[in-house]
Motif scaffolding. Structure first.
Motif, PDB file in Angstrom:
ATOM      1  N   UNK A 412      21.049 -69.768 -10.465  1.00  0.00           N
ATOM      2  CA  UNK A 412      22.488 -69.969 -10.289  1.00  0.00           C
ATOM      3  C   UNK A 412      23.174 -68.616 -10.408  1.00  0.00           C
ATOM      4  N   UNK A 413      23.889 -68.229  -9.351  1.00  0.00           N
ATOM      5  CA  UNK A 413      24.599 -66.954  -9.321  1.00  0.00           C
ATOM      6  C   UNK A 413      26.052 -67.215  -8.930  1.00  0.00           C
ATOM      7  N   UNK A 414      26.914 -66.225  -9.171  1.00  0.00           N
ATOM      8  CA  UNK A 414      28.340 -66.428  -8.909  1.00  0.00           C
ATOM      9  C   UNK A 414      29.004 -65.150  -8.441  1.00  0.00           C
ATOM     10  N   UNK A 415      30.062 -65.326  -7.677  1.00  0.00           N
ATOM     11  CA  UNK A 415      31.054 -64.291  -7.429  1.00  0.00           C
ATOM     12  C   UNK A 415      32.310 -64.690  -8.205  1.00  0.00           C
ATOM     13  N   UNK A 416      33.398 -63.938  -8.017  1.00  0.00           N
ATOM     14  CA  UNK A 416      34.631 -64.304  -8.701  1.00  0.00           C
ATOM     15  C   UNK A 416      35.260 -65.577  -8.149  1.00  0.00           C
ATOM     16  N   UNK A 417      34.798 -66.040  -6.976  1.00  0.00           N
ATOM     17  CA  UNK A 417      35.422 -67.236  -6.408  1.00  0.00           C
ATOM     18  C   UNK A 417      34.447 -68.373  -6.122  1.00  0.00           C
ATOM     19  N   UNK A 418      33.119 -68.097  -6.101  1.00  0.00           N
ATOM     20  CA  UNK A 418      32.180 -69.167  -5.749  1.00  0.00           C
ATOM     21  C   UNK A 418      30.905 -69.075  -6.572  1.00  0.00           C
ATOM     22  N   UNK A 419      30.237 -70.238  -6.692  1.00  0.00           N
ATOM     23  CA  UNK A 419      28.956 -70.345  -7.368  1.00  0.00           C
ATOM     24  C   UNK A 419      27.924 -70.856  -6.366  1.00  0.00           C
ATOM     25  N   UNK A 420      26.685 -70.330  -6.483  1.00  0.00           N
ATOM     26  CA  UNK A 420      25.605 -70.687  -5.567  1.00  0.00           C
ATOM     27  C   UNK A 420      24.365 -71.052  -6.374  1.00  0.00           C
ATOM     28  N   UNK A 421      23.659 -72.090  -5.927  1.00  0.00           N
ATOM     29  CA  UNK A 421      22.405 -72.489  -6.556  1.00  0.00           C
ATOM     30  C   UNK A 421      21.282 -72.300  -5.544  1.00  0.00           C
ATOM     31  N   UNK A 422      20.336 -71.405  -5.859  1.00  0.00           N
ATOM     32  CA  UNK A 422      19.240 -71.069  -4.962  1.00  0.00           C
ATOM     33  C   UNK A 422      17.966 -71.741  -5.449  1.00  0.00           C
ATOM     34  N   UNK A 423      17.158 -72.246  -4.508  1.00  0.00           N
ATOM     35  CA  UNK A 423      15.899 -72.874  -4.900  1.00  0.00           C
ATOM     36  C   UNK A 423      15.023 -73.080  -3.678  1.00  0.00           C
ATOM     37  N   UNK A 424      13.719 -73.039  -3.907  1.00  0.00           N
ATOM     38  CA  UNK A 424      12.751 -73.404  -2.868  1.00  0.00           C
ATOM     39  C   UNK A 424      12.210 -74.806  -3.098  1.00  0.00           C
ATOM     40  N   UNK A 425      12.687 -75.464  -4.146  1.00  0.00           N
ATOM     41  CA  UNK A 425      12.144 -76.755  -4.564  1.00  0.00           C
ATOM     42  C   UNK A 425      13.159 -77.865  -4.338  1.00  0.00           C
ATOM     43  N   UNK A 426      12.725 -79.130  -4.393  1.00  0.00           N
ATOM     44  CA  UNK A 426      13.675 -80.242  -4.252  1.00  0.00           C
ATOM     45  C   UNK A 426      14.744 -80.199  -5.338  1.00  0.00           C
ATOM     46  N   UNK A 427      15.886 -80.796  -5.042  1.00  0.00           N
ATOM     47  CA  UNK A 427      17.016 -80.741  -5.967  1.00  0.00           C
ATOM     48  C   UNK A 427      16.684 -81.343  -7.322  1.00  0.00           C
ATOM     49  N   UNK A 428      15.860 -82.394  -7.341  1.00  0.00           N
ATOM     50  CA  UNK A 428      15.577 -83.068  -8.609  1.00  0.00           C
ATOM     51  C   UNK A 428      14.370 -82.485  -9.341  1.00  0.00           C
TER      52      UNK A 428
END
Length: 733
Positions: A412-428
């Motif tokens: 999980x990374x962020x800028x001052x205005x947005x957050x992003x979740x990176x993954x190569x795996x299924x959400x669960x």
């Protein structure tokens, strides 16, 4: 005979149980800035590659991950008005689960630096701890309900600078530890970097300790706590530019090493008996800018240094015997953690403020001018794998100050205005990685006793049981039954039993001590007593040359003195530094809105043309009689001056060297606040109408009554414009 009572919850919570390796503190498990997760993305894109979700939640600090949720403190807004919030998102989807919004007030910190500090999560209870830029300290449960709350500025004299630097809480056993530069009441009016060990379940102040010399700046170094030499120990950077080792259970200072001519910003690292510290300002023992320093954990003795490594903001990451440090100009440097030998450097950006995180053979690193990079690293070298740049709708860079959080196969990374979740795996996907919680060493014989609470406040007729808690020589609680102590009070009225039960008395604001004497040792607890409203103070019965007892101010800023045969409170104007030129004096802890503050105020001119600013504080709103600090004399209502969240002004050509009476009232009805003030010259009738009013559709629900002044014309050779206060009244109509 010594009888063991039940060992405190601290030991039970640190019993070495296995925990999922969530990211519950800003640098992850062990505070090394490293994760054991594997199979993480080498590349990603904002348009979809390895992107699980994105959300309109900007973060300046570091998000946390716990039990399938993402936690952050961030800037938000009420309409166009900036606020702070604690926000919780679903780790799998990015949907907001709950949020708590709160106003900024009575601070010099500006809007784009809201949400500066990091949250802390207690894995045992799931409680979330947050410290806002205005000094509010919250404990939330997992559903967002407030368990307890402190206002550190109004209660303990927290000092807030312009730069946004706000300290982050850390959880240790049954405590949550927070620190700040403070200037409080009594002997603690002297500014110092102070630490507070709060009961994590109730917010009670279990211990407090001032550490270091004269502060050089506000800072935000986050303490690191570990087990060393059969005891728990806390390492941290201080506002005086030094590195300190302390006992997290008691606040005892073990050692202190001066390092920088500025406050320490980056957090320290601990590993295998070594403490690593960095900074990017002038060294105290040389004219060189910056240093990476390795110290012996037990003594603070220097083991090695890298001179000239200028890393003032970013905390290095540590993994596999390698340190990864980021300089102020964005260069990533890899060094041997045992010797300081440099293996390589890599141009990883332009401005390094967010801290790097190591995971899966990679470094995840943000760059202030709006970029996130993924770098493949080893002892042999560094390779850029991915670079994503971010822009705002107006075309400017969406800046990055945040650090990543990694858990359950997600970054999980962020800028001052947005957050992003990176993954190569299924959400669960949920990781099987687990780690043992830290184990509390077995206690030895009791070496000293601590009187708890260390600081508190009561109303007349309230009762409180003071207690003695034993610790061994390494700071481990022993659970022993305390010996017989002689309890007493000093400076406050009330009844004290032989077992430490205190019942507050009196009908005035009081400040003093509860003491417990064990043989030749006297232990102290700081206590204030605040009577119910109405309250009046004419200063006639108070000691001269000191501030009123229990009021949050320093004797270098305001003292009781004689004026025309009467005693008044005098705002001094002898020191030109801005922290001394301004007075925000809080008279009681926060009260629910709906009360009035009134005082007689006298502004002393200098050379017939310089006038001070002066006024009142009520529920975190200011009434200011503007003097010569600006071109036009007028009345101003405001709550957050650097970015006026709400402001109203009217012309009011008041005169210097004359007494005025000012009154400030705040009421809230149907969710809307009405802030009303009037000012009239002594010798004239109180006007029926308010001199100035404003509405606030997102009002401050509470706040301390206080006095405000700002001196102008202060030089090193002559006094500036002093302010006198008299006949203070706090009442609830």
């Amino acid at each position: 005979m010594t009888v063991l009572r039940s060992i405190p919850v601290l030991i039970a919570l640190l019993a070495g149980s296995a925990l999922a390796q969530d990211w519950t503190q800003w640098r992850g498990h062990g505070a090394h800035g490293a994760s054991a997760e594997t199979g993480l993305p080498d590349t990603w894109s904002q348009t979809g590659e390895n992107l699980l979700w994105s959300a309109d939640v900007g973060v300046r600090s570091a998000p946390l991950i716990h039990k399938g949720r993402v936690y952050a403190i961030s800037r938000t807004s009420h309409g166009e008005v900036p606020q702070e919030r604690v926000v919780v998102l679903d780790l799998d989807t990015g949907k907001v689960i709950w949020e708590h919004r709160f106003n900024a007030f009575l601070t010099d910190i500006v809007a784009h630096r809201l949400g500066w500090s990091n949250l802390a999560i207690d894995p045992e209870t799931g409680y979330i701890y947050a410290h806002g830029i205005q000094g509010l300290m919250f404990c939330f449960d997992q559903d967002g309900e407030i368990i307890w709350e402190h206002s550190l500025s109004e209660e303990l004299g927290r000092i807030s600078g312009y730069g946004g630097r706000t300290y982050s809480p850390v959880v240790e056993g049954d405590l949550v530890i927070i620190s700040s530069l403070t200037s409080s009441w009594g002997p603690h009016g002297k500014g110092q970097h102070r630490f507070f060990g709060l009961d994590k379940l109730t917010g009670e102040i279990r211990w407090l300790q001032g550490v270091g010399g004269k502060p050089k700046n506000t800072s935000y170094s986050v303490p690191v706590i570990t087990t060393f030499d059969q005891g728990r120990i806390m390492f941290t950077g201080l506002g005086d530019g030094s590195i300190a080792a302390m006992r997290p259970t008691t606040g005892e200072l073990l050692w202190n090493v001066p390092l920088s001519e500025d406050a320490i910003m980056a957090s320290v690292l601990y590993h295998d008996g070594k403490v690593y510290a960095v900074h990017g300002r002038t060294n105290v023992d040389s004219g060189v800018m910056g240093r990476l320093l390795c110290l012996e954990a037990g003594t603070g003795k220097e083991l090695w240094r890298v001179e000239g490594l200028s890393d003032h903001f970013a905390t290095p990451a540590l993994h596999g015997g390698l340190l990864y440090a980021v300089t102020n100009t964005g260069t990533l440097i890899c060094l041997d953690a045992n010797t300081g030998t440099q293996y390589w450097t890599f141009d990883a950006g332009n401005e390094g403020k967010g801290s790097p995180v190591y995971a899966d053979g990679k470094i995840y690193l943000g760059d202030v001018p709006g970029a996130w990079r993924i770098l493949k690293v080893s002892k042999a070298g560094c390779q850029l794998l991915s670079e994503e740049k971010f822009t705002r709708p107006d075309g400017g860079p969406d800046e990055v100050y945040s650090s990543p959080a990694i858990a359950d196969g997600k970054v999980v990374i962020s800028t001052l205005s947005r957050m992003f979740c990176l993954s190569t795996k299924p959400a669960d996907f949920r990781s099987a990685i687990s780690t043992a919680s830290p184990s509390m060493p077995k206690p030895g014989p009791t070496a000293h006793w601590q009187l708890e609470p260390a600081e508190t406040w009561l109303a007349p007729n309230d009762s409180l049981q003071f207690r003695l808690v034993g610790f061994d020589a390494k700071g481990t609680p022993t659970g022993e039954t305390p010996p017989k102590a002689k309890f007493a009070v000093k400076g406050i009225s009330g009844g004290m039993s032989g077992t430490g039960l205190f019942r507050a008395g009196g009908n005035r604001i009081q400040a003093g001590l509860v003491t417990a004497r064990i043989e030749e040792t006297t232990l102290n607890s700081r206590v204030r007593i605040f009577p119910a409203l109405p309250y009046e103070e004419d200063f006639e019965s108070l000691k001269a040359d000191l501030p009123p007892p229990g009021w949050i101010t320093s004797k270098l800023k305001a003292i009781v003195t004689e004026h025309d045969g009467n005693k008044v409170l005098r705002k001094l104007a002898e020191r030109p530094a801005p922290p001394f030129a301004r007075l925000r004096c809080y008279m009681t802890p926060a009260l629910e809105a709906g009360y009035s503050v009134q005082a007689d105020i006298f502004g002393i001119t200098k050379k017939k043309r310089f006038l001070p600013d002066m006024g009142l504080i009520n529920s975190r709103y200011l009434l200011i009689m503007i003097g010569s600090s600006e071109r036009t004399r007028r009345l101003r209502l405001v709550s957050w001056a650097p970015v006026p969240r709400i402001i109203q002004e009217v012309e009011f050509p008041w005169q210097g060297d004359a007494w005025y009476t000012a009154k400030l009232h705040v009421s809230i009805a149907e969710g809307v606040g009405t802030i009303s003030a009037k000012v009239w010259k002594q010798g004239t009738d109180e006007p029926a109408a308010w001199s100035i009013q404003m509405k606030d559709d997102h009002p401050n629900p509470a706040g301390s009554p206080g006095l405000y002044a700002y001196a102008v014309g202060v030089t090193s050779k002559s006094k500036g414009t002093e302010v006198l206060f008299d006949n203070v009244i706090i009442d609830r109509p």
